[in-house]
Structure formats: C-alpha cells, structure tokens
Motif scaffolding. Structure first.
Motif, PDB file in Angstrom:
ATOM      1  N   GLU A  21      44.292 -50.370 -99.197  1.00  0.00           N
ATOM      2  CA  GLU A  21      45.036 -49.976 -98.016  1.00  0.00           C
ATOM      3  C   GLU A  21      46.164 -49.042 -98.463  1.00  0.00           C
ATOM      4  OE1 GLU A  21      46.247 -53.598 -96.191  1.00  0.00           O
ATOM      5  OE2 GLU A  21      44.185 -54.281 -95.865  1.00  0.00           O
ATOM      6  N   ALA A  22      46.907 -48.500 -97.500  1.00  0.00           N
ATOM      7  CA  ALA A  22      47.954 -47.547 -97.861  1.00  0.00           C
ATOM      8  C   ALA A  22      48.927 -47.367 -96.709  1.00  0.00           C
ATOM      9  CB  ALA A  22      47.343 -46.200 -98.231  1.00  0.00           C
ATOM     10  N   THR A  23      50.030 -46.695 -97.008  1.00  0.00           N
ATOM     11  CA  THR A  23      50.990 -46.274 -95.994  1.00  0.00           C
ATOM     12  C   THR A  23      50.920 -44.762 -95.865  1.00  0.00           C
ATOM     13  OG1 THR A  23      52.482 -48.119 -96.489  1.00  0.00           O
ATOM     14  CG2 THR A  23      53.424 -46.232 -95.333  1.00  0.00           C
ATOM     15  N   LEU A  24      50.867 -44.301 -94.632  1.00  0.00           N
ATOM     16  CA  LEU A  24      50.809 -42.875 -94.344  1.00  0.00           C
ATOM     17  C   LEU A  24      52.105 -42.477 -93.648  1.00  0.00           C
ATOM     18  CD1 LEU A  24      49.138 -40.210 -94.105  1.00  0.00           C
ATOM     19  CD2 LEU A  24      48.287 -41.094 -91.916  1.00  0.00           C
ATOM     20  N   PHE A  25      52.900 -41.631 -94.299  1.00  0.00           N
ATOM     21  CA  PHE A  25      54.173 -41.190 -93.733  1.00  0.00           C
ATOM     22  C   PHE A  25      53.964 -39.850 -93.010  1.00  0.00           C
ATOM     23  CE2 PHE A  25      55.752 -43.850 -97.334  1.00  0.00           C
ATOM     24  CZ  PHE A  25      56.434 -44.784 -96.574  1.00  0.00           C
ATOM     25  N   VAL A  26      54.250 -39.836 -91.715  1.00  0.00           N
ATOM     26  CA  VAL A  26      53.927 -38.663 -90.889  1.00  0.00           C
ATOM     27  C   VAL A  26      55.174 -38.093 -90.211  1.00  0.00           C
ATOM     28  CG1 VAL A  26      51.601 -39.517 -90.496  1.00  0.00           C
ATOM     29  CG2 VAL A  26      53.407 -40.070 -88.854  1.00  0.00           C
ATOM     30  N   LEU A  27      54.987 -36.916 -89.608  1.00  0.00           N
ATOM     31  CA  LEU A  27      56.082 -36.159 -88.989  1.00  0.00           C
ATOM     32  C   LEU A  27      55.802 -35.980 -87.496  1.00  0.00           C
ATOM     33  CD1 LEU A  27      55.997 -33.547 -91.821  1.00  0.00           C
ATOM     34  CD2 LEU A  27      57.998 -34.980 -91.385  1.00  0.00           C
ATOM     35  N   PRO A  28      56.348 -36.835 -86.633  1.00  0.00           N
ATOM     36  CA  PRO A  28      56.048 -36.730 -85.202  1.00  0.00           C
ATOM     37  C   PRO A  28      56.552 -35.450 -84.553  1.00  0.00           C
ATOM     38  CG  PRO A  28      57.799 -38.332 -85.586  1.00  0.00           C
ATOM     39  CD  PRO A  28      57.232 -37.984 -86.927  1.00  0.00           C
ATOM     40  N   GLY A  29      57.448 -34.738 -85.214  1.00  0.00           N
ATOM     41  CA  GLY A  29      57.917 -33.468 -84.679  1.00  0.00           C
ATOM     42  C   GLY A  29      57.032 -32.294 -85.041  1.00  0.00           C
ATOM     43  N   ARG A  30      55.970 -32.543 -85.809  1.00  0.00           N
ATOM     44  CA  ARG A  30      55.058 -31.471 -86.222  1.00  0.00           C
ATOM     45  C   ARG A  30      53.595 -31.855 -85.989  1.00  0.00           C
ATOM     46  NH1 ARG A  30      57.455 -27.364 -89.182  1.00  0.00           N
ATOM     47  NH2 ARG A  30      59.493 -27.809 -90.114  1.00  0.00           N
ATOM     48  N   LEU A  31      53.303 -32.647 -84.989  1.00  0.00           N
ATOM     49  CA  LEU A  31      51.937 -33.093 -84.732  1.00  0.00           C
ATOM     50  C   LEU A  31      51.007 -31.899 -84.543  1.00  0.00           C
ATOM     51  CD1 LEU A  31      52.628 -36.014 -82.214  1.00  0.00           C
ATOM     52  CD2 LEU A  31      52.238 -36.165 -84.685  1.00  0.00           C
ATOM     53  N   GLY A  32      49.913 -31.898 -85.304  1.00  0.00           N
ATOM     54  CA  GLY A  32      48.962 -30.816 -85.199  1.00  0.00           C
ATOM     55  C   GLY A  32      49.455 -29.497 -85.758  1.00  0.00           C
ATOM     56  N   GLY A  33      50.600 -29.511 -86.433  1.00  0.00           N
ATOM     57  CA  GLY A  33      51.158 -28.288 -87.014  1.00  0.00           C
ATOM     58  C   GLY A  33      50.688 -28.098 -88.439  1.00  0.00           C
ATOM     59  N   ASP A  34      51.577 -27.573 -89.274  1.00  0.00           N
ATOM     60  CA  ASP A  34      51.234 -27.403 -90.679  1.00  0.00           C
ATOM     61  C   ASP A  34      52.488 -27.572 -91.530  1.00  0.00           C
ATOM     62  OD1 ASP A  34      52.689 -24.961 -90.733  1.00  0.00           O
ATOM     63  OD2 ASP A  34      50.915 -23.824 -90.166  1.00  0.00           O
ATOM     64  N   ASN A  35      52.328 -27.430 -92.833  1.00  0.00           N
ATOM     65  CA  ASN A  35      53.427 -27.632 -93.787  1.00  0.00           C
ATOM     66  C   ASN A  35      54.295 -26.386 -93.898  1.00  0.00           C
ATOM     67  OD1 ASN A  35      51.145 -26.392 -94.955  1.00  0.00           O
ATOM     68  ND2 ASN A  35      51.822 -26.882 -97.027  1.00  0.00           N
ATOM     69  N   ALA A  36      54.910 -26.013 -92.808  1.00  0.00           N
ATOM     70  CA  ALA A  36      55.724 -24.790 -92.767  1.00  0.00           C
ATOM     71  C   ALA A  36      56.940 -24.863 -93.692  1.00  0.00           C
ATOM     72  CB  ALA A  36      56.183 -24.532 -91.327  1.00  0.00           C
ATOM     73  N   TRP A  37      57.305 -26.061 -94.142  1.00  0.00           N
ATOM     74  CA  TRP A  37      58.482 -26.207 -95.020  1.00  0.00           C
ATOM     75  C   TRP A  37      58.187 -25.757 -96.454  1.00  0.00           C
ATOM     76  CZ3 TRP A  37      55.598 -30.174 -92.966  1.00  0.00           C
ATOM     77  CH2 TRP A  37      54.838 -30.925 -93.871  1.00  0.00           C
ATOM     78  N   ASP A  38      56.927 -25.558 -96.803  1.00  0.00           N
ATOM     79  CA  ASP A  38      56.562 -25.109 -98.147  1.00  0.00           C
ATOM     80  C   ASP A  38      56.480 -23.583 -98.168  1.00  0.00           C
ATOM     81  OD1 ASP A  38      56.388 -27.598 -99.327  1.00  0.00           O
ATOM     82  OD2 ASP A  38      54.264 -27.853 -98.827  1.00  0.00           O
ATOM     83  N   PRO A  39      57.474 -22.904 -98.694  1.00  0.00           N
ATOM     84  CA  PRO A  39      57.480 -21.435 -98.624  1.00  0.00           C
ATOM     85  C   PRO A  39      56.313 -20.763 -99.337  1.00  0.00           C
ATOM     86  CG  PRO A  39      59.197 -22.233-100.104  1.00  0.00           C
ATOM     87  CD  PRO A  39      58.677 -23.418 -99.369  1.00  0.00           C
ATOM     88  N   LEU A  40      55.777 -21.387-100.378  1.00  0.00           N
ATOM     89  CA  LEU A  40      54.685 -20.773-101.123  1.00  0.00           C
ATOM     90  C   LEU A  40      53.312 -21.054-100.526  1.00  0.00           C
ATOM     91  CD1 LEU A  40      55.814 -21.434-104.824  1.00  0.00           C
ATOM     92  CD2 LEU A  40      56.180 -19.405-103.407  1.00  0.00           C
ATOM     93  N   GLY A  41      53.273 -21.953 -99.529  1.00  0.00           N
ATOM     94  CA  GLY A  41      51.982 -22.277 -98.951  1.00  0.00           C
ATOM     95  C   GLY A  41      51.138 -23.067 -99.945  1.00  0.00           C
ATOM     96  N   PRO A  42      49.804 -23.126 -99.746  1.00  0.00           N
ATOM     97  CA  PRO A  42      49.113 -22.583 -98.577  1.00  0.00           C
ATOM     98  C   PRO A  42      49.373 -23.444 -97.355  1.00  0.00           C
ATOM     99  CG  PRO A  42      47.593 -23.883 -99.873  1.00  0.00           C
ATOM    100  CD  PRO A  42      48.891 -23.861-100.646  1.00  0.00           C
ATOM    101  N   ARG A  43      49.128 -22.892 -96.174  1.00  0.00           N
ATOM    102  CA  ARG A  43      49.297 -23.668 -94.946  1.00  0.00           C
ATOM    103  C   ARG A  43      48.182 -24.693 -94.838  1.00  0.00           C
ATOM    104  NH1 ARG A  43      53.485 -21.372 -95.201  1.00  0.00           N
ATOM    105  NH2 ARG A  43      53.802 -23.460 -95.995  1.00  0.00           N
ATOM    106  N   LYS A  44      48.588 -25.951 -94.654  1.00  0.00           N
ATOM    107  CA  LYS A  44      47.618 -27.039 -94.518  1.00  0.00           C
ATOM    108  C   LYS A  44      47.870 -27.745 -93.193  1.00  0.00           C
ATOM    109  CE  LYS A  44      46.415 -28.117 -99.258  1.00  0.00           C
ATOM    110  NZ  LYS A  44      45.965 -29.218-100.122  1.00  0.00           N
ATOM    111  N   PRO A  45      46.817 -28.014 -92.425  1.00  0.00           N
ATOM    112  CA  PRO A  45      47.001 -28.664 -91.125  1.00  0.00           C
ATOM    113  C   PRO A  45      47.457 -30.113 -91.269  1.00  0.00           C
ATOM    114  CG  PRO A  45      44.665 -28.463 -91.636  1.00  0.00           C
ATOM    115  CD  PRO A  45      45.402 -27.680 -92.684  1.00  0.00           C
ATOM    116  N   LEU A  46      48.307 -30.524 -90.335  1.00  0.00           N
ATOM    117  CA  LEU A  46      48.779 -31.900 -90.265  1.00  0.00           C
ATOM    118  C   LEU A  46      47.998 -32.654 -89.189  1.00  0.00           C
ATOM    119  CD1 LEU A  46      52.633 -31.243 -90.399  1.00  0.00           C
ATOM    120  CD2 LEU A  46      51.067 -31.677 -92.315  1.00  0.00           C
ATOM    121  N   LEU A  47      48.020 -33.955 -89.275  1.00  0.00           N
ATOM    122  CA  LEU A  47      47.314 -34.779 -88.304  1.00  0.00           C
ATOM    123  C   LEU A  47      47.850 -34.577 -86.886  1.00  0.00           C
ATOM    124  CD1 LEU A  47      47.093 -38.099 -90.327  1.00  0.00           C
ATOM    125  CD2 LEU A  47      45.128 -36.757 -89.543  1.00  0.00           C
ATOM    126  N   THR A  48      46.957 -34.629 -85.939  1.00  0.00           N
ATOM    127  CA  THR A  48      47.337 -34.647 -84.530  1.00  0.00           C
ATOM    128  C   THR A  48      47.696 -36.073 -84.151  1.00  0.00           C
ATOM    129  OG1 THR A  48      45.078 -35.115 -83.822  1.00  0.00           O
ATOM    130  CG2 THR A  48      45.706 -32.776 -84.050  1.00  0.00           C
TER     131      THR A  48
END
Length: 229
Positions: free
Chosen positions: A80-107
């Motif tokens: 089992e595991a814990t998944l830490f998510v960002l409710p302010g970025r649902l369905g978005g991407d990792n825009a905080w990483d300036p070098l990318g690559p852009r990866k989709p986040l969970l909806t």
C-alpha cells in the motif's frame, strides 16, 4: 519517497522511475520480509508497537502515471502507499518544474479511483509552493484549504501532509498542525522532530539492491522519534 513512475527519457530532476524499476524495488522489499504501507498505517502500527517489517511508501505530486503504472505493481506485491496530491492543480501538470518535461497530474476522478483502491490520499499543498517562503494567507490556503478540498473530493478525512520540495520550518509545521493534519512528511527536516516533520529517503532509478540497503541503514541513523514538534 517516489514521484513519477513512467518514461524517464527526459528526467532532469531524476524524479522518475520506470515501472520495471519500481517492480524490482518492491520485490526487493518483499524478499527481505518487508511490506510497503501508507504512512498513516505505519504510524498507527508503530504506536501499537507493531511497526516491525513495515515501510512507509509515498508518491509525491499526484502524477497521472501513478494509477497506470504504480498502482498495479503495488497490488502485485501486496503493498500500500500514500499519494500526496495537489487539489489546486487537478488535471494540470508540473508547472513548478522549470526544466520540465510537462507531466500530467491526476484528475479528480483519478484521485477518487486511487482512494477507492485503498491508497491513502494526503495533501501536498494546494499548488506546490515552498511553505517557508509564503505569506500568512497563502500558508493557510496551502494547508487548510487543500485539506478541506481533498476531504470533500474523496468523502473521507485527510490526515497527512507533505511539504512541497521537502522544505519545512517551525512556522510551516505549526500551520500544518493547526490545519488538523496528524502527520507531515519532509525530506531532511533538520532540527525539527516529531510527527509533523517526518524524514524520508528519495528513491530513484539508480537505486538497485545495494543502494537500497545503504539508504535503509543511513535513514536509521538520521531518523528521530516521532515525538515533539
């Protein structure tokens, strides 16, 4: 501490492991008589004196590839595991990483699916900002508002928090505690101790059996009792 599980052709921050590597790492744990669990389960078991043989597994950021690649392998190995998510970025991407690559986040549906499969859902803040550098209003939003949104999303209490970038100071820890979280994960919390400043070890693509063994032993040296603040 994991992040993305998938294609690592472009991985400047070394935060991605391939599905095959995750499979091998989970197999290594099981062959050593260890089982991956959520942080909530680990802390509860330790409080009962039953934590031996358990290892907390965390996945930060809430990448969409968690459901596709990580979840099946966790199930295969009985983990089992814990998944830490960002409710302010649902369905978005990792825009905080300036070098990318852009990866989709969970909806929202993806997060609900993970929760329905027994994965503990925790907050990684609202939008992935360094809490040690925010003003009071942003700090409250990243802690209290994110918890409220996630609790509503999965129709269950959210008790765990993970500091973005792993950075934490006393002010951030106090805000997380005041927001009602029972624990919070960092990376190397420095002088802070206790359930709201839990240290973790990063696991990456290069971590084969020998490196995992070394990291396990080094983590024991820096681990502090979960008491205090």
């Amino acid at each position: 501490m994991y992040h993305s599980v998938g294609d690592r052709t472009d991985d400047p921050y070394r935060l991605t492991v391939t599905p095959d590597r995750l499979d091998a790492q989970l197999g290594w744990l099981r062959r050593r008589g260890l089982r991956g669990v959520s942080v909530a389960e680990l802390l509860a078991a330790r409080a009962r004196g039953e934590g031996r043989g358990l290892v907390g597994l965390t996945f930060d950021d809430g990448y969409a590839d968690f459901v596709e690649h990580a979840l099946p392998r966790l199930r295969h190995w009985g983990c089992e595991a814990t998944l830490f998510v960002l409710p302010g970025r649902l369905g978005g991407d990792n825009a905080w990483d300036p070098l990318g690559p852009r990866k989709p986040l969970l909806t929202a549906d993806g997060i609900r699916h993970a929760a329905a499969e027994g994965v503990e859902i925790g907050s990684h803040g609202l939008t992935h900002v360094d809490l040690t550098k925010t003003d009071d209003a942003a700090l409250k939003a990243e802690t209290s508002e994110s918890r409220a949104l996630l609790s509503e999303l999965i129709s269950a209490p959210v008790t765990g928090f993970c500091y973005p970038y792993g950075t934490v100071d006393a002010r951030a820890a106090d805000a997380v505690r005041a927001a009602g979280y029972t624990y919070a994960c960092a990376i190397a919390p420095g002088p802070l101790t206790g359930p709201h400043a839990l240290p973790r070890v990063h696991v990456g693509q290069r971590d084969t059996a020998v490196r995992l063994l070394l990291k396990t032993r080094l983590h024991r040296l820096r681990r502090r009792p979960a008491t205090g603040v």
